[in-house]
Design a protein around this motif. Structure first.
Motif, PDB file in Angstrom:
ATOM      1  N   PHE A 100      46.527 -12.762 -38.013  1.00 43.56           N
ATOM      2  CA  PHE A 100      46.397 -13.083 -36.596  1.00 43.56           C
ATOM      3  C   PHE A 100      47.142 -12.074 -35.724  1.00 43.56           C
ATOM      4  CE2 PHE A 100      44.703 -16.830 -38.351  1.00 43.56           C
ATOM      5  CZ  PHE A 100      43.943 -17.428 -37.359  1.00 43.56           C
ATOM      6  N   GLY A 101      46.540 -11.730 -34.597  1.00 46.67           N
ATOM      7  CA  GLY A 101      47.116 -10.757 -33.680  1.00 46.67           C
ATOM      8  C   GLY A 101      48.400 -11.230 -33.029  1.00 46.67           C
ATOM      9  N   CYS A 102      48.553 -12.516 -32.859  1.00 47.80           N
ATOM     10  CA  CYS A 102      49.726 -13.066 -32.186  1.00 47.80           C
ATOM     11  C   CYS A 102      51.008 -12.896 -32.991  1.00 47.80           C
ATOM     12  CB  CYS A 102      49.512 -14.542 -31.870  1.00 47.80           C
ATOM     13  SG  CYS A 102      48.838 -15.488 -33.254  1.00 47.80           S
ATOM     14  N   CYS A 103      50.926 -12.993 -34.288  1.00 45.23           N
ATOM     15  CA  CYS A 103      52.134 -13.019 -35.119  1.00 45.23           C
ATOM     16  C   CYS A 103      52.096 -12.052 -36.297  1.00 45.23           C
ATOM     17  CB  CYS A 103      52.382 -14.439 -35.634  1.00 45.23           C
ATOM     18  SG  CYS A 103      50.983 -15.164 -36.511  1.00 45.23           S
ATOM     19  N   GLY A 104      50.942 -11.454 -36.556  1.00 48.36           N
ATOM     20  CA  GLY A 104      50.826 -10.548 -37.688  1.00 48.36           C
ATOM     21  C   GLY A 104      50.864 -11.246 -39.028  1.00 48.36           C
ATOM     22  N   THR A 105      50.728 -12.559 -39.017  1.00 48.38           N
ATOM     23  CA  THR A 105      50.807 -13.358 -40.237  1.00 48.38           C
ATOM     24  C   THR A 105      49.415 -13.640 -40.769  1.00 48.38           C
ATOM     25  OG1 THR A 105      52.821 -14.408 -39.420  1.00 48.38           O
ATOM     26  CG2 THR A 105      51.660 -15.546 -41.178  1.00 48.38           C
ATOM     27  N   TYR A 106      49.281 -13.573 -42.087  1.00 49.77           N
ATOM     28  CA  TYR A 106      48.033 -13.951 -42.735  1.00 49.77           C
ATOM     29  C   TYR A 106      47.991 -15.469 -42.882  1.00 49.77           C
ATOM     30  CZ  TYR A 106      46.792  -9.192 -44.127  1.00 49.77           C
ATOM     31  OH  TYR A 106      46.410  -7.874 -44.127  1.00 49.77           O
ATOM     32  N   TYR A 107      46.883 -16.070 -42.449  1.00 47.30           N
ATOM     33  CA  TYR A 107      46.628 -17.494 -42.628  1.00 47.30           C
ATOM     34  C   TYR A 107      45.300 -17.650 -43.362  1.00 47.30           C
ATOM     35  CZ  TYR A 107      50.367 -19.052 -39.558  1.00 47.30           C
ATOM     36  OH  TYR A 107      51.597 -19.318 -39.014  1.00 47.30           O
ATOM     37  N   ALA A 108      45.181 -18.728 -44.108  1.00 53.45           N
ATOM     38  CA  ALA A 108      43.949 -18.983 -44.845  1.00 53.45           C
ATOM     39  C   ALA A 108      42.768 -19.204 -43.904  1.00 53.45           C
ATOM     40  CB  ALA A 108      44.132 -20.177 -45.776  1.00 53.45           C
ATOM     41  N   CYS A 109      43.018 -19.785 -42.731  1.00 55.36           N
ATOM     42  CA  CYS A 109      41.949 -20.007 -41.750  1.00 55.36           C
ATOM     43  C   CYS A 109      42.559 -20.333 -40.396  1.00 55.36           C
ATOM     44  CB  CYS A 109      41.018 -21.132 -42.200  1.00 55.36           C
ATOM     45  SG  CYS A 109      41.707 -22.798 -42.053  1.00 55.36           S
ATOM     46  N   PHE A 110      41.711 -20.425 -39.373  1.00 53.15           N
ATOM     47  CA  PHE A 110      42.183 -20.739 -38.029  1.00 53.15           C
ATOM     48  C   PHE A 110      42.761 -22.143 -37.937  1.00 53.15           C
ATOM     49  CE2 PHE A 110      37.815 -22.142 -38.032  1.00 53.15           C
ATOM     50  CZ  PHE A 110      37.798 -23.300 -37.264  1.00 53.15           C
TER      51      PHE A 110
ATOM     52  N   GLU B 219      46.050 -15.838 -31.349  1.00 55.43           N
ATOM     53  CA  GLU B 219      45.445 -14.694 -30.664  1.00 55.43           C
ATOM     54  C   GLU B 219      44.698 -13.901 -31.715  1.00 55.43           C
ATOM     55  OE1 GLU B 219      48.189 -12.314 -28.399  1.00 55.43           O
ATOM     56  OE2 GLU B 219      49.188 -14.105 -27.607  1.00 55.43           O
ATOM     57  N   PRO B 220      43.464 -13.518 -31.406  1.00 55.78           N
ATOM     58  CA  PRO B 220      42.691 -12.740 -32.380  1.00 55.78           C
ATOM     59  C   PRO B 220      43.269 -11.345 -32.576  1.00 55.78           C
ATOM     60  CG  PRO B 220      41.498 -12.931 -30.310  1.00 55.78           C
ATOM     61  CD  PRO B 220      42.731 -13.764 -30.171  1.00 55.78           C
ATOM     62  N   TRP B 221      42.862 -10.719 -33.668  1.00 60.16           N
ATOM     63  CA  TRP B 221      43.300  -9.356 -33.973  1.00 60.16           C
ATOM     64  C   TRP B 221      42.780  -8.437 -32.874  1.00 60.16           C
ATOM     65  CZ3 TRP B 221      47.089  -8.163 -36.854  1.00 60.16           C
ATOM     66  CH2 TRP B 221      47.284  -6.837 -37.268  1.00 60.16           C
ATOM     67  N   PRO B 222      43.640  -7.611 -32.262  1.00 61.60           N
ATOM     68  CA  PRO B 222      43.223  -6.805 -31.106  1.00 61.60           C
ATOM     69  C   PRO B 222      42.284  -5.647 -31.458  1.00 61.60           C
ATOM     70  CG  PRO B 222      45.567  -6.484 -31.594  1.00 61.60           C
ATOM     71  CD  PRO B 222      45.056  -7.501 -32.560  1.00 61.60           C
ATOM     72  N   THR B 223      41.423  -5.360 -30.528  1.00 61.27           N
ATOM     73  CA  THR B 223      40.452  -4.273 -30.678  1.00 61.27           C
ATOM     74  C   THR B 223      41.145  -2.956 -30.996  1.00 61.27           C
ATOM     75  OG1 THR B 223      38.977  -5.367 -29.126  1.00 61.27           O
ATOM     76  CG2 THR B 223      38.573  -3.029 -29.534  1.00 61.27           C
ATOM     77  N   ALA B 224      42.246  -2.671 -30.339  1.00 57.03           N
ATOM     78  CA  ALA B 224      42.956  -1.409 -30.533  1.00 57.03           C
ATOM     79  C   ALA B 224      43.501  -1.258 -31.954  1.00 57.03           C
ATOM     80  CB  ALA B 224      44.103  -1.291 -29.533  1.00 57.03           C
ATOM     81  N   ARG B 225      43.564  -2.374 -32.702  1.00 55.10           N
ATOM     82  CA  ARG B 225      44.115  -2.327 -34.062  1.00 55.10           C
ATOM     83  C   ARG B 225      43.049  -2.609 -35.121  1.00 55.10           C
ATOM     84  NH1 ARG B 225      49.450  -5.770 -34.175  1.00 55.10           N
ATOM     85  NH2 ARG B 225      49.675  -4.634 -36.115  1.00 55.10           N
ATOM     86  N   ARG B 226      41.799  -2.412 -34.779  1.00 56.01           N
ATOM     87  CA  ARG B 226      40.702  -2.765 -35.690  1.00 56.01           C
ATOM     88  C   ARG B 226      40.660  -1.936 -36.966  1.00 56.01           C
ATOM     89  NH1 ARG B 226      35.522  -2.232 -32.153  1.00 56.01           N
ATOM     90  NH2 ARG B 226      34.643  -3.304 -33.914  1.00 56.01           N
TER      91      ARG B 226
ATOM     92  N   ALA C  46      42.531  -8.453 -42.902  1.00 54.26           N
ATOM     93  CA  ALA C  46      41.955  -9.450 -43.809  1.00 54.26           C
ATOM     94  C   ALA C  46      42.446  -9.123 -45.216  1.00 54.26           C
ATOM     95  CB  ALA C  46      40.431  -9.416 -43.761  1.00 54.26           C
ATOM     96  N   ARG C  47      42.618 -10.155 -46.015  1.00 52.61           N
ATOM     97  CA  ARG C  47      43.097  -9.962 -47.383  1.00 52.61           C
ATOM     98  C   ARG C  47      42.192 -10.712 -48.347  1.00 52.61           C
ATOM     99  NH1 ARG C  47      49.014 -10.786 -47.796  1.00 52.61           N
ATOM    100  NH2 ARG C  47      48.948  -8.579 -47.303  1.00 52.61           N
ATOM    101  N   CYS C  48      41.733 -10.012 -49.375  1.00 53.35           N
ATOM    102  CA  CYS C  48      40.954 -10.648 -50.424  1.00 53.35           C
ATOM    103  C   CYS C  48      41.886 -11.539 -51.240  1.00 53.35           C
ATOM    104  CB  CYS C  48      40.303  -9.603 -51.320  1.00 53.35           C
ATOM    105  SG  CYS C  48      39.424 -10.325 -52.730  1.00 53.35           S
ATOM    106  N   GLY C  49      41.539 -12.781 -51.365  1.00 56.52           N
ATOM    107  CA  GLY C  49      42.353 -13.718 -52.121  1.00 56.52           C
ATOM    108  C   GLY C  49      42.232 -13.552 -53.621  1.00 56.52           C
ATOM    109  N   VAL C  50      41.219 -12.858 -54.072  1.00 53.66           N
ATOM    110  CA  VAL C  50      41.024 -12.670 -55.508  1.00 53.66           C
ATOM    111  C   VAL C  50      41.902 -11.526 -56.027  1.00 53.66           C
ATOM    112  CG1 VAL C  50      39.356 -12.124 -57.314  1.00 53.66           C
ATOM    113  CG2 VAL C  50      38.714 -13.655 -55.444  1.00 53.66           C
ATOM    114  N   CYS C  51      41.824 -10.363 -55.383  1.00 58.93           N
ATOM    115  CA  CYS C  51      42.565  -9.197 -55.890  1.00 58.93           C
ATOM    116  C   CYS C  51      43.747  -8.791 -55.020  1.00 58.93           C
ATOM    117  CB  CYS C  51      41.623  -8.013 -56.075  1.00 58.93           C
ATOM    118  SG  CYS C  51      41.046  -7.275 -54.528  1.00 58.93           S
ATOM    119  N   GLY C  52      43.832  -9.344 -53.807  1.00 56.15           N
ATOM    120  CA  GLY C  52      44.938  -9.009 -52.923  1.00 56.15           C
ATOM    121  C   GLY C  52      44.732  -7.772 -52.081  1.00 56.15           C
TER     122      GLY C  52
END
Length: 114
Positions: A32-42, A54-61, A66-72
């Motif tokens: 998430f753009g607001c905190c930089g923390t990975y969450y499983a879902c909204f 806050e969504p991930w900002p355009t300037a940081r696209r 996103a993180r793959c939960g299978v391989c990391g």
């Protein structure tokens, strides 16, 4: 900011499935753009964070969002939104997640994610 390996959520398993989304293909955590923390879902963010999302900002696209939960593997937002499987391990991602892209990524609006 979260630790690099941490994925927060409600009843998160080893492949990032959570209490809200737990199908075989629900194996992506979103940063998430607001905190930089990975969450499983909204919904996990809403349940656990002490601030509004806050969504991930355009300037940081081009940064990991996103993180793959299978391989990391960490994927940029652009990589994640342009594929249906992890480019590293080929784990299939849930195509239904596209319906929520507007919640996760600033440059995608609800009309684009139908």
């Amino acid at each position: 900011m979260s630790e690099a390996g941490e994925v927060r959520g409600v009843d998160v398993d080893d492949e990032t499935r959570c209490a809200h989304y737990d199908s075989e293909s629900d194996v992506v955590a979103i940063r998430f753009g607001c905190c930089g923390t990975y969450y499983a879902c909204f919904e996990c963010h809403a349940a656990l964070a002490d601030h509004p999302p806050e969504p991930w900002p355009t300037a940081r696209r081009t940064e990991p969002a996103a993180r793959c939960g299978v391989c990391g593997a960490d994927l940029t937002a652009t990589e994640y939104t342009s594929t249906d499987a992890c480019p590293n391990c080929e784990a299939r991602f849930n195509p239904g997640c596209a319906e929520h892209y507007h919640l996760y990524f600033e440059w995608i609006d609800a009309a684009d994610s139908d």
